[in-house]
Design a protein around this motif. Structure first.
Motif: not given
Length: 319
Positions: A182, A184, A221-223, A226, A286
């Motif tokens: 993933s 993410t 997190s980058t998202e 999510v 993810l």
């Protein structure tokens, strides 16, 4: 004449026998009197019996006082000199010798961790490698951000995941392959990390956004959305199962990695297997890595069965 003489002798013998019997009787009486106690002993015994305290004369409610004998002057312990006086006992607990308490941040003997890894790998049925350049291309976050080459690598399988234990620039790292890559990134940082932990990469990178705090870890997190959807009841359980030596955990590509302090040894490695595998299961939800930029090289694939040509079109006009 002879008869008179015999009679006289018999009388003499009888008189002598009576005399001897009398003397023997007198001697026996004298011996019996000597065996009797002195006349003065009887009155003394009677006087002592008169003045003796009877048991019933003492009241039952008042017990008799016991007088302790005074110690003999020679038995009294004389005060010792100042040099001989023992020191007063200290109320503070005795501290263990410094050599018996291993400091978590002091360098261990050269090769001690490597030898313990080999022994642990042999016990678990895992493989040991000195280094692997392939793993250096797999990780770019956390302790791997320095670009250090993985060394002293242990590889095996536990709880349905491939497990890798390695050293990245002096930092211990354990990784579990998730089986689903993933883009993410989800990062967990322990809230209370000692300043002298000896680990690099403790601060999250600039592209990581704060999500929440969970089980003593700060989540980035980058998202954000999510990561919030990914967190379920398994995540706090896994984080609480991790030993205190784990300072950070992150999900990157198809891996879940955890970095530790230098004090982590085989007992901590054993404790990390189950929670890291559980986080690997969670990471499979993810979003999968995008394949838009991937080029499919058909020429390199194995040949397949030929496709028959399409049928010729039939005329539709009037004949």
């Amino acid at each position: 004449m002879m008869a008179s003489l015999i009679l006289i002798l018999a009388l003499i013998v009888g008189v002598a026998g009576v005399g001897l019997l009398y003397v023997d009787t007198k001697r026996r009486k004298a011996g019996a009197e000597e065996a009797l106690p002195a006349p003065s002993s009887a009155p003394v015994a009677e006087s002592e019996a008169e003045f003796a305290v009877k048991p019933e004369a003492v009241p039952e409610s008042e017990p008799a006082l016991e007088v302790e004998p005074e110690p003999h002057p020679e038995l009294i312990e004389q005060p010792k000199s100042q040099d001989e006086v023992p020191p007063e006992p200290s109320t503070e607990p005795e501290s263990e010798p410094e050599r018996s308490r291993p400091h978590p941040h002091l360098p261990s003997l050269p090769g001690a961790v490597r030898r313990e890894k080999k022994k642990w790998a042999e016990h678990k049925g895992f493989e040991f490698f000195k280094e692997d350049s392939y793993l250096a291309e797999e990780w770019t976050r956390g302790a791997a951000a320095s670009g250090a080459t993985p060394r002293d690598i242990v590889v095996g399988h536990a709880f349905g995941h491939e497990i890798v234990l390695t050293d990245l620039g002096g930092v211990g790292v354990m990784a579990a392959r998730t089986g689903a890559a993933s883009d993410t990134v989800v990062d967990f940082r322990r809230v209370e990390i000692a300043e002298d932990s000896g680990n690099s990469g403790n601060e999250p990178s600039a592209d990581l956004l704060p999500v929440r705090e969970l089980a003593g870890f700060e989540v980035f997190s980058t998202e954000v959305a999510v990561a919030q959807r990914m967190i379920d009841q398994r995540v706090p359980v896994a984080l609480e199962m991790l030993p205190a030596e784990v300072t950070a955990v992150w999900m990157e590509s198809e891996w879940v990695l955890a970095q530790t302090t230098k004090a982590a040894r085989s007992p901590q490695w054993e404790q990390m297997l189950a929670p890291l595998a559980l986080l690997g299961d969670v990471a499979r939800v993810l979003p999968p890595r995008s394949t838009a930029g991937h080029i499919l090289h058909v020429d390199d694939m194995d040949p397949t069965r030929l496709i028959s040509p399409p049928p010729a079109p039939e005329p539709t006009g009037p004949r």
